[in-house]
Write a protein that holds these residues in place. Structure first.
Motif, PDB file in Angstrom:
ATOM      1  N   LYS A   1      54.329  33.354  35.411  1.00 52.92           N
ATOM      2  CA  LYS A   1      55.397  33.617  34.438  1.00 52.92           C
ATOM      3  C   LYS A   1      55.184  32.833  33.150  1.00 52.92           C
ATOM      4  O   LYS A   1      55.399  33.341  32.045  1.00 52.92           O
ATOM      5  CB  LYS A   1      56.751  33.258  35.057  1.00 52.92           C
ATOM      6  CG  LYS A   1      57.939  33.462  34.117  1.00 52.92           C
ATOM      7  CD  LYS A   1      58.099  34.932  33.730  1.00 52.92           C
ATOM      8  CE  LYS A   1      59.314  35.150  32.853  1.00 52.92           C
ATOM      9  NZ  LYS A   1      59.476  36.552  32.474  1.00 52.92           N
TER      10      LYS A   1
ATOM     11  N   HIS B   1      51.509  34.076  31.622  1.00 55.42           N
ATOM     12  CA  HIS B   1      51.450  35.527  31.331  1.00 55.42           C
ATOM     13  C   HIS B   1      52.887  36.045  31.205  1.00 55.42           C
ATOM     14  O   HIS B   1      53.399  36.718  32.104  1.00 55.42           O
ATOM     15  CB  HIS B   1      50.730  36.283  32.450  1.00 55.42           C
ATOM     16  CG  HIS B   1      49.346  35.803  32.739  1.00 55.42           C
ATOM     17  ND1 HIS B   1      48.299  35.951  31.853  1.00 55.42           N
ATOM     18  CD2 HIS B   1      48.828  35.163  33.828  1.00 55.42           C
ATOM     19  CE1 HIS B   1      47.195  35.441  32.374  1.00 55.42           C
ATOM     20  NE2 HIS B   1      47.494  34.959  33.565  1.00 55.42           N
ATOM     21  N   PRO B   2      53.569  35.736  30.116  1.00 54.99           N
ATOM     22  CA  PRO B   2      55.003  36.047  29.979  1.00 54.99           C
ATOM     23  C   PRO B   2      55.358  37.524  30.156  1.00 54.99           C
ATOM     24  O   PRO B   2      56.490  37.840  30.546  1.00 54.99           O
ATOM     25  CB  PRO B   2      55.318  35.580  28.557  1.00 54.99           C
ATOM     26  CG  PRO B   2      54.270  34.575  28.248  1.00 54.99           C
ATOM     27  CD  PRO B   2      53.038  35.036  28.941  1.00 54.99           C
ATOM     28  N   SER B   3      54.405  38.415  29.910  1.00 51.76           N
ATOM     29  CA  SER B   3      54.712  39.849  30.024  1.00 51.76           C
ATOM     30  C   SER B   3      54.769  40.318  31.475  1.00 51.76           C
ATOM     31  O   SER B   3      55.274  41.410  31.764  1.00 51.76           O
ATOM     32  CB  SER B   3      53.671  40.676  29.262  1.00 51.76           C
ATOM     33  OG  SER B   3      52.383  40.485  29.811  1.00 51.76           O
ATOM     34  N   LEU B   4      54.251  39.490  32.396  1.00 48.19           N
ATOM     35  CA  LEU B   4      54.310  39.826  33.815  1.00 48.19           C
ATOM     36  C   LEU B   4      55.538  39.176  34.448  1.00 48.19           C
ATOM     37  O   LEU B   4      56.074  38.207  33.931  1.00 48.19           O
ATOM     38  CB  LEU B   4      53.038  39.334  34.523  1.00 48.19           C
ATOM     39  CG  LEU B   4      51.703  39.847  33.955  1.00 48.19           C
ATOM     40  CD1 LEU B   4      50.529  39.214  34.695  1.00 48.19           C
ATOM     41  CD2 LEU B   4      51.614  41.367  34.014  1.00 48.19           C
TER      42      LEU B   4
ATOM     43  N   LYS C   1      58.698  40.096  34.659  1.00 41.63           N
ATOM     44  CA  LYS C   1      59.687  40.067  33.565  1.00 41.63           C
ATOM     45  C   LYS C   1      61.038  39.492  33.977  1.00 41.63           C
ATOM     46  O   LYS C   1      61.690  38.792  33.202  1.00 41.63           O
ATOM     47  CB  LYS C   1      59.851  41.469  32.984  1.00 41.63           C
ATOM     48  CG  LYS C   1      58.619  41.959  32.231  1.00 41.63           C
ATOM     49  CD  LYS C   1      58.843  43.342  31.637  1.00 41.63           C
ATOM     50  CE  LYS C   1      57.609  43.793  30.867  1.00 41.63           C
ATOM     51  NZ  LYS C   1      57.787  45.142  30.297  1.00 41.63           N
TER      52      LYS C   1
END
Length: 377
Positions: free
Chosen positions: A358, A361-364, A366
């Protein structure tokens, strides 16, 4: 007379065949390990008994420790009496590390715990409730357990940990008649390997099937997170560790934390180094390689950027400091200030991995909120 001799001969032959077949079966059973990831211990079936092997009871151990786990009141063959015998189920237990507490609770066996060194360090609400009811006895500290109190509560087993083979305290306890088993879960290289030690604890309560279900759930959740991390379109660079006594200590490339960072699909800058523990490097070498790292994960016990900078002004020269991308596992604490990460995370590797994913890789993931890994402000 000839018939009697022939009959006797046949009986002896059949007995030998049966004995050889039984030994063959035992040998075959011994090769069937019940452990999948952990490197520090093994469990093998020997008929109705189980042999527990602690392969790495302490750092750099050259000799494994072997135990035979048997149901109480069992008749033990002479051939198996060479092992240290542990009778189960255990009803009165002492453990010596807070990391053991969640394992007991997952197995619904926390009520067997009758004593612990340094009760104040336990954070688990369930076990703290037992402490408040005076159901656990204080035993001093893990390096100097009060043997008089220990003998008074008479546990059937003590699970300890040690830095070497020369542990006089545990030798004294064993001579007093209390079996001691050394737990080496903290020496595991992989997150799933450490979590699999729940099977070690299950042996003592005859709860192997329950442990299998618990671990399968952890394993499935962890592997699902690994697959999610693989979807990332980039591998952010990661720095770790801090300076201690003028030396920067950070995870070696084959270490527990390095494996977490690998599974989170990040580019840990020291991933290609050898070793399962930590590397001791100069500030200059770390700065040269890590000054532009996008993330700084696990900066010791510092709880804020201000604390970090006061400890060493050079920390502010790193890009991760300037961008406030420094994240710690130790800011979340229990009622007495103990870091929840050290106590609970060994049985929650999936949560730790998701935290790292998290953050890096902030886009995963969510809708996921990190539990342990928190940004320093």
């Amino acid at each position: 007379m000839k018939f009697l001799k022939l009959f006797t001969f046949l009986v002896l032959v059949l007995a030998q065949i049966s004995c050889k077949q039984e030994q063959k079966n035992i040998t075959q059973n011994k090769t069937n390990t019940l452990i999948k990831y952990a490197k520090g211990f093994d469990i093998q079936e020997i008929g109705k008994f189980k042999k527990l092997t602690i392969k790495t009871p302490y750092p750099n151990a050259e000799q494994a420790l072997e135990y035979l786990i048997v149901p109480k009141n069992s008749t033990i063959p002479d051939s198996l009496k060479k092992f240290k015998i542990i009778e189960t189920p255990i009803e009165k237990l002492v453990v010596t590390s807070t990391t053991h507490i969640p394992m007991l609770e997952l197995l619904d066996s926390e009520n067997t715990l009758v004593g612990f060194p340094n009760l104040k360090y336990i954070s688990s609400p369930k076990t703290r409730a037992r402490i408040e009811k005076n159901q656990l006895i204080e035993l001093g500290n893990e390096e100097n357990i009060n043997t008089e109190i220990l003998l008074d509560i008479s546990p059937e087993l003590l699970i300890g940990f040690s830095m070497s083979s020369n542990n006089k305290m545990f030798n004294t306890i064993e001579k007093a008649g209390i079996p001691v088993i050394l737990n080496g879960d903290w020496l595991e290289e992989t997150p799933l390997g450490r979590a699999e030690w729940v099977k070690f604890f299950a042996l003592f309560f005859n709860k192997e099937k329950k442990a299998e279900l618990i671990f399968n759930k952890i394993e499935s959740s962890y592997n699902e997170a690994v697959e999610i991390a693989k979807k990332a379109t980039s591998k952010p660079t990661v720095l770790s560790g801090v300076i201690f006594n003028d030396v920067w200590n950070l995870p070696a490339g084959e270490s527990f934390m390095a494996n977490f960072l690998k599974d989170a699909n990040t580019d840990y800058l020291w991933a290609n180094t050898k070793g399962r523990g930590s590397l001791s490097l100069s500030f200059e070498s770390v700065y040269d390689k890590g000054q532009h790292a996008e993330f700084w994960i696990a900066p010791g016990h510092y709880n804020s950027l201000e604390q970090l900078q006061k400890a060493n002004s050079h920390y502010s020269k790193f890009d991760a400091f300037a961008s406030k991308n420094i994240f710690s596992f130790t800011t979340k604490t229990g009622v007495n200030g103990g870091a929840l990460y050290y106590e609970m995370a060994p049985v929650q590797p999936d949560v730790v991995l998701k935290d790292i994913i998290k953050v890096t890789h902030p886009s995963l993931l969510k809708d996921y909120e990190p539990f342990y890994l928190q940004a320093l402000h």
